[in-house]
Motif scaffolding. Structure first.
Motif, mmCIF file in Angstrom:
data_model
loop_
_atom_site.group_PDB
_atom_site.id
_atom_site.type_symbol
_atom_site.label_atom_id
_atom_site.label_comp_id
_atom_site.label_asym_id
_atom_site.label_seq_id
_atom_site.Cartn_x
_atom_site.Cartn_y
_atom_site.Cartn_z
ATOM 1 N N ALA A 501 1.189 12.472 -5.638
ATOM 2 C CA ALA A 501 1.347 12.597 -4.099
ATOM 3 C C ALA A 501 2.538 13.614 -3.796
ATOM 4 C CB ALA A 501 1.499 11.018 -3.369
ATOM 5 N N ASP A 502 3.652 13.437 -4.846
ATOM 6 C CA ASP A 502 4.779 14.378 -4.308
ATOM 7 C C ASP A 502 4.406 15.575 -4.825
ATOM 8 O OD1 ASP A 502 6.000 11.994 -3.658
ATOM 9 O OD2 ASP A 502 7.256 11.918 -5.455
ATOM 10 N N LEU A 504 1.668 17.142 -4.870
ATOM 11 C CA LEU A 504 0.686 17.693 -3.888
ATOM 12 C C LEU A 504 1.366 18.239 -2.766
ATOM 13 C CD1 LEU A 504 -2.444 15.177 -4.292
ATOM 14 C CD2 LEU A 504 -2.538 17.785 -5.038
ATOM 15 N N GLY A 505 2.468 17.398 -2.358
ATOM 16 C CA GLY A 505 3.122 17.968 -1.144
ATOM 17 C C GLY A 505 3.685 19.233 -1.396
ATOM 18 N N ASP A 506 4.616 19.208 -2.662
ATOM 19 C CA ASP A 506 5.147 20.510 -2.988
ATOM 20 C C ASP A 506 4.075 21.668 -3.137
ATOM 21 O OD1 ASP A 506 7.409 18.954 -3.334
ATOM 22 O OD2 ASP A 506 7.337 18.903 -5.498
ATOM 23 N N TRP A 507 3.141 21.484 -3.934
ATOM 24 C CA TRP A 507 1.964 22.512 -3.715
ATOM 25 C C TRP A 507 1.376 23.040 -2.534
ATOM 26 C CZ3 TRP A 507 -0.795 19.172 -8.211
ATOM 27 C CH2 TRP A 507 0.119 19.451 -9.380
ATOM 28 N N ARG A 508 1.367 21.808 -1.847
ATOM 29 C CA ARG A 508 0.851 22.315 -0.236
ATOM 30 C C ARG A 508 1.846 23.382 0.676
ATOM 31 N NH1 ARG A 508 -0.276 21.859 4.992
ATOM 32 N NH2 ARG A 508 -2.378 21.662 5.469
ATOM 33 N N ALA A 509 3.057 22.856 0.373
ATOM 34 C CA ALA A 509 4.064 23.531 1.321
ATOM 35 C C ALA A 509 4.175 24.728 0.818
ATOM 36 C CB ALA A 509 5.299 22.749 1.126
ATOM 37 N N GLU A 510 4.100 24.942 -0.538
ATOM 38 C CA GLU A 510 4.405 26.666 -0.958
ATOM 39 C C GLU A 510 3.301 27.316 -0.751
ATOM 40 O OE1 GLU A 510 5.844 26.790 -5.004
ATOM 41 O OE2 GLU A 510 4.432 28.637 -5.427
ATOM 42 N N SER A 513 2.244 27.995 2.916
ATOM 43 C CA SER A 513 3.320 29.024 3.506
ATOM 44 C C SER A 513 3.010 30.515 3.014
ATOM 45 C CB SER A 513 4.734 28.507 3.670
ATOM 46 O OG SER A 513 5.184 28.598 2.298
ATOM 47 N N PRO B 127 9.452 19.749 0.952
ATOM 48 C CA PRO B 127 9.078 18.634 0.553
ATOM 49 C C PRO B 127 10.128 17.583 0.092
ATOM 50 C CG PRO B 127 7.214 20.097 0.223
ATOM 51 C CD PRO B 127 8.443 20.915 0.737
ATOM 52 N N SER B 128 10.629 18.273 -1.255
ATOM 53 C CA SER B 128 11.202 17.510 -2.147
ATOM 54 C C SER B 128 12.622 16.771 -1.487
ATOM 55 C CB SER B 128 11.588 18.221 -3.282
ATOM 56 O OG SER B 128 12.613 19.338 -3.218
ATOM 57 N N ALA B 167 7.095 15.924 3.637
ATOM 58 C CA ALA B 167 7.034 15.583 2.257
ATOM 59 C C ALA B 167 5.805 15.534 1.778
ATOM 60 C CB ALA B 167 7.500 14.006 2.240
ATOM 61 N N LYS B 168 4.732 15.680 2.444
ATOM 62 C CA LYS B 168 3.580 15.390 2.069
ATOM 63 C C LYS B 168 2.824 17.295 2.223
ATOM 64 C CE LYS B 168 1.117 11.590 3.738
ATOM 65 N NZ LYS B 168 0.651 10.755 4.666
ATOM 66 N N GLY B 169 3.736 18.175 2.582
ATOM 67 C CA GLY B 169 3.617 19.378 2.211
ATOM 68 C C GLY B 169 3.098 20.162 3.673
ATOM 69 N N TYR B 170 3.252 19.534 4.883
ATOM 70 C CA TYR B 170 2.868 20.282 5.996
ATOM 71 C C TYR B 170 3.855 21.023 6.343
ATOM 72 C CZ TYR B 170 -1.108 17.121 6.259
ATOM 73 O OH TYR B 170 -2.404 16.540 5.983
ATOM 74 N N THR B 171 3.717 22.374 6.949
ATOM 75 C CA THR B 171 4.526 23.382 7.384
ATOM 76 C C THR B 171 5.213 22.672 8.932
ATOM 77 O OG1 THR B 171 2.858 24.843 8.259
ATOM 78 C CG2 THR B 171 3.831 25.190 6.362
ATOM 79 N N GLU B 174 2.514 23.275 11.547
ATOM 80 C CA GLU B 174 1.506 22.580 11.450
ATOM 81 C C GLU B 174 1.553 21.203 12.117
ATOM 82 O OE1 GLU B 174 -1.248 23.317 7.600
ATOM 83 O OE2 GLU B 174 0.829 23.011 6.996
#
Lengths: 636, 216
Positions: A501-502, A504-510, A513, B127-128, B167-171, B174
């Protein structure tokens, strides 16, 4: 006894009384056994002489003559303390009797003397029949010995025969017990065969049994003392041993006749011994109940010394007085100790047994006390001293049983302890191993950080300088990518698993954007709340694959839309990256940057035991499918 | 007119940074420094609006400068400019009071955009880092920690919601759309989160110092 225990009183009282009655019945049975012989003797030819002439005198035997000294008539049994107060020395008794079996042929006659004290000589018609031992100090002590003296037929005359007894004895004031003061019981004359069984019984119960008891107690006591001495935590055993040994020695008075020392010393020793026995008894009762009282520990030895001192101070003449005083004190002390013991342990099974046995002991002692005012040494008085050894033997058995059980428990405890020690050792070893592993981990982590810092400071700084100072865009990009690679490698060294889950969060954000910056419409689909984990290597490689794919889309595809879909299917992790761009031209392998990118993506997937498929048709966009087995990808 | 502190030990990078900063803030007065010691001296005498601070320096960590600036000049905005993108390096700086961070190797245009955003009050949040901040506040909310004498700083539901989504990756844009809030409101939440992180960390540090007897 506190109020809360009151409901138990009647039950336990009844039990104790019952046990006391049983003990009494036992005593009575024994006593009747002693008496049996006398009762069975036929009345016709056996008669008892209940009066005698007495005369004080130290002279030689008076064969048949009249007594030359001041003569007095006394009833038998005779106690000197009653008929001749203050008298000590030798006293003549003369009785006359008519041959009871005249014409009965040559049947042997005998005279039975149930008790006399301390020693005697007996003459028939002036002829010495028997001598009990030394008639001068130290006197032979026959006080507890029954006597049966045959009357030889040739010495008997028709008509009246004269029986002279010369008794040497002590003053009542000089002895600790009425039974060791001068005196003579009633004489019974009859056929030897009829008197012998009663005599034998008296001898057996009055002398033989105490001898056996002494030997038994000495053995038992010695054994218990050694046991208690070795196991200091069970000090009651040692005191019981001392009690048994002391009682054995005290009982020796019943059967030892020839003492090497004088009468005074004997009395002194007996009372001192009694003080010692009381010391042991009180301590045994307290310790057995689990109590250890300091002042009593000190007071009892002191009392022994006090007893000896009081006897020395009072002198031989007042020994009876001193002894009576101490008897009372001792009785109270033992009674108090017994009460204390029963109060603390009375409700347990072993406490009830002790209550019964203590009752029996109390009864025996009461009989001994009461006998001081008894004219005769009745069968009950004879058997009472046997109760003590009997009780001690029972208690001894019980103690040995308890000790054995305790040993058994100890053994079991030791086995359990060994088991526990083994477990604890295993646990310690396990912990040690874990600690060692942890240390290795920590050292590794430290080393990783050092390498990472070095890489950042040195290689990183140089690459960064290239990134920002190179005029060539291509070199800048390469340096930037090298920097990214370096960082991912450093992170890969951490070896820590990453929650999917973490990740995926990192990958999504990068990804999102980057796509947004490039003006590409991004779409991201991924399930929520994934419990799975990715190994760090799988995380890093997947990051690179996704980054490479995104870079390709941004740089080469001319796409306007990009969809990234993640899903878990049959234990596989699937990542699908789809764009609506130009697709990959067939000659792509010949182009250095792109071809290399696709090949490296596939190689990375292979490293993870996964698969990376690229589907592309010119004008239809590109689909990149990455599939990883989660159970493998979860390994660091 | 802005006064800007530039703390960076590599001369080439410092020069490159200066050019960048001059491009974003043409009128700014820029003080440069290559060592923590020099920067601390400067912070005593010069009032700064913005400080770009590198973390790994020859004579110490840039976190010291961030802390000192927070103490002496609460209005100054510290931004960490670093090669380290991992939260292990970044989190202490954020706790010390930094408002965001910029990764050095990013493309020039990207950095310029981020600098502009930061100066407009839109600090970045990865996120991290978001996960790390959530873990930090969750830890503090635990019953065992709640009894501690540290003044309890907690996040509002909205702030937590924003963190969760980051944390889930949303900008941030968004998230603004998802929550029906403007981009600026979301940025304000992020700033508030950074501030609370700093306040809470400082209270904790003070308590720790007291426990160790540093302040009698």
């Amino acid at each position: 006894m506190s109020a809360s225990h009151l409901p138990f009183v009647p039950g336990s009282l009844v039990r104790r009384v019952a046990v006391g009655l049983i003990a009494l019945a036992l005593l009575a049975t024994l006593a009747s056994a002693v008496m049996h012989g006398a009762a069975a003797a036929g009345p016709a030819r056996t008669f008892t002489i209940r009066s005698a002439l007495t005369a004080a005198g130290d002279g030689p035997a008076l064969a048949g003559d009249a007594l030359p000294y001041a003569v007095q008539t006394v009833n038998l049994p005779d106690q000197w303390s009653h008929t001749r107060p203050g008298f000590a020395g030798t006293l003549w008794y003369r009785v006359g009797f008519v041959h009871p079996a005249e014409g009965a042929g040559d049947e042997l006659l005998a005279v039975a003397i149930p008790q006399l004290c301390s020693n005697f000589e007996i003459y028939l018609n002036g002829a010495l029949l028997e001598n009990g031992g030394r008639m001068r100090e130290p006197l032979t002590d026959n006080c507890y010995h029954p006597q049966l003296v045959p009357l030889p037929a040739q010495l008997l005359v028709a008509g009246t025969n004269t029986l002279d007894l010369r008794i040497a004895g002590h003053r009542r004031e000089e002895v600790g017990s009425r039974w060791r003061a001068g005196g003579l019981a009633a004489l019974t004359i009859g056929p030897y065969a009829e008197l012998d069984p009663g005599y034998a019984r008296r001898l057996a119960f009055g002398v033989g049994a105490p001898q056996g008891a002494s030997a038994t107690l000495l053995l038992l006591g010695g054994f218990m003392f050694v046991l208690g001495f070795i196991h200091r935590s069970e000090s009651h055993l040692a005191y019981f041993g001392a009690l048994a040994i002391g009682t054995a020695m005290l009982d020796a008075r019943l059967w030892v006749r020839h003492v090497p020392f004088g009468h005074q010393v004997q009395e002194f020793v007996l009372l001192a011994l009694l003080a010692f026995v009381v010391w042991a008894a009180v301590q045994f009762l307290l310790r057995y109940a689990g109590a250890r009282i300091r002042w009593i520990d000190r007071a009892l030895p002191l009392q022994c010394a006090l007893v000896a001192f009081s006897m020395l101070l009072a002198g031989a003449q007042r020994l009876a007085l001193v002894a009576d005083f101490w008897y009372a004190v001792f009785a109270l002390e033992v009674l108090a100790a017994a009460g204390y013991h029963l109060r603390r342990r009375g409700h347990s099974a072993s406490g009830r047994l002790m209550a019964a046995l203590l009752t029996a002991v109390a009864l025996a002692i009461a009989v001994e006390f009461a006998s001081q005012w008894s004219p005769e040494r009745t069968p009950l008085v004879v058997v009472a001293p046997l109760v003590l050894p009997l009780v001690f033997a029972l208690v001894g058995l019980r103690l040995v049983q308890q000790h054995g059980r305790a040993l058994q428990h100890e053994q079991q405890g030791r086995v359990q302890l060994e088991q526990r020690v083994r477990e604890a050792t295993a646990e310690i070893e396990r912990n040690f191993r874990q600690l060692a592993e942890l240390q290795v981990e920590q050292v590794t982590e430290r080393e990783r950080k050092r390498i990472a810092a070095d890489l950042h400071d040195d290689l990183g700084a140089k690459l960064l300088t290239i990134v920002h100072t190179s005029d060539s865009e291509r070199i800048s990009t390469l340096a930037r990518e090298a920097l990214e690679e370096m960082r991912l490698s450093v992170r890969g060294l951490t070896g820590r698993a990453v929650r999917l889950a973490d990740a995926l969060g990192d990958w999504r954000a990068e990804t999102m954007s980057r796509l947004a910056q490039a003006g590409i419409d991004g779409e991201w689909q991924a399930p929520d709340d994934l419990p799975h984990a990715l190994g760090s290597r799988a995380y890093v490689q997947t990051t690179r694959i996704l980054r490479e794919a995104t870079s390709n889309i941004i740089k080469h595809s001319n796409a306007t839309h990009c969809a990234v879909r993640c899903r878990i299917e049959d234990g596989d992790f699937q990542l699908v990256i789809q764009d609506n761009g130009d697709g990959i031209a067939p000659d792509v392998d010949s182009r250095p940057d792109r071809g290399h990118g696709l090949a490296s993506m596939k190689a990375r997937a292979k490293q993870l035991h996964g698969q990376c498929l690229v589907e592309s048709g010119q004008g239809y966009g590109t689909v990149i499918r990455l599939t990883l087995a989660l159970d493998r990808a979860a390994d660091p | 007119m802005k006064t800007i502190l530039l703390l960076e030990d590599l001369p080439e990078i410092r020069a490159w940074l200066r050019k960048l900063v001059q491009q974003v803030f043409p009128d700014a007065a820029i003080s440069e420094s290559s060592r923590v010691h020099d920067a601390l001296e400067l912070v005593k005498t010069v009032k700064f609006d913005l400080a770009l601070v590198d973390l790994g320096l020859p004579d110490g960590s840039g976190v010291e400068v961030v802390t000192r600036l927070r103490d002496l000049q609460p209005d100054a905005q510290s931004v960490v400019v670093t090669i380290h993108d991992d939260d292990e390096h970044l989190f202490p700086a954020l706790q010390a009071g930094a408002f965001g961070y910029i990764l050095k190797e990013q493309a020039r245009e990207l950095i310029i955009e981020q600098l502009q955003r930061i100066s407009q009050g839109e600090p970045p949040l990865s996120p991290s880092i978001a996960r790390r901040v959530m873990a930090y506040f969750t830890e503090k909310a635990r019953p065992s920690a709640r009894n501690s004498p540290v003044p309890h700083v907690s996040l509002t539901d909205r702030e937590t919601e924003v963190l969760l989504r980051v944390a889930k990756g949303y900008t941030l844009p968004e998230i603004g759309v998802q929550l029906g809030l403007s981009r600026h409101t979301i940025a304000d939440y992020v700033k508030q989160i950074y501030r609370k992180l700093n306040v809470s960390s400082r209270a904790e540090a003070a308590l720790e110092a007291q426990r160790l007897g540093l302040f009698g």
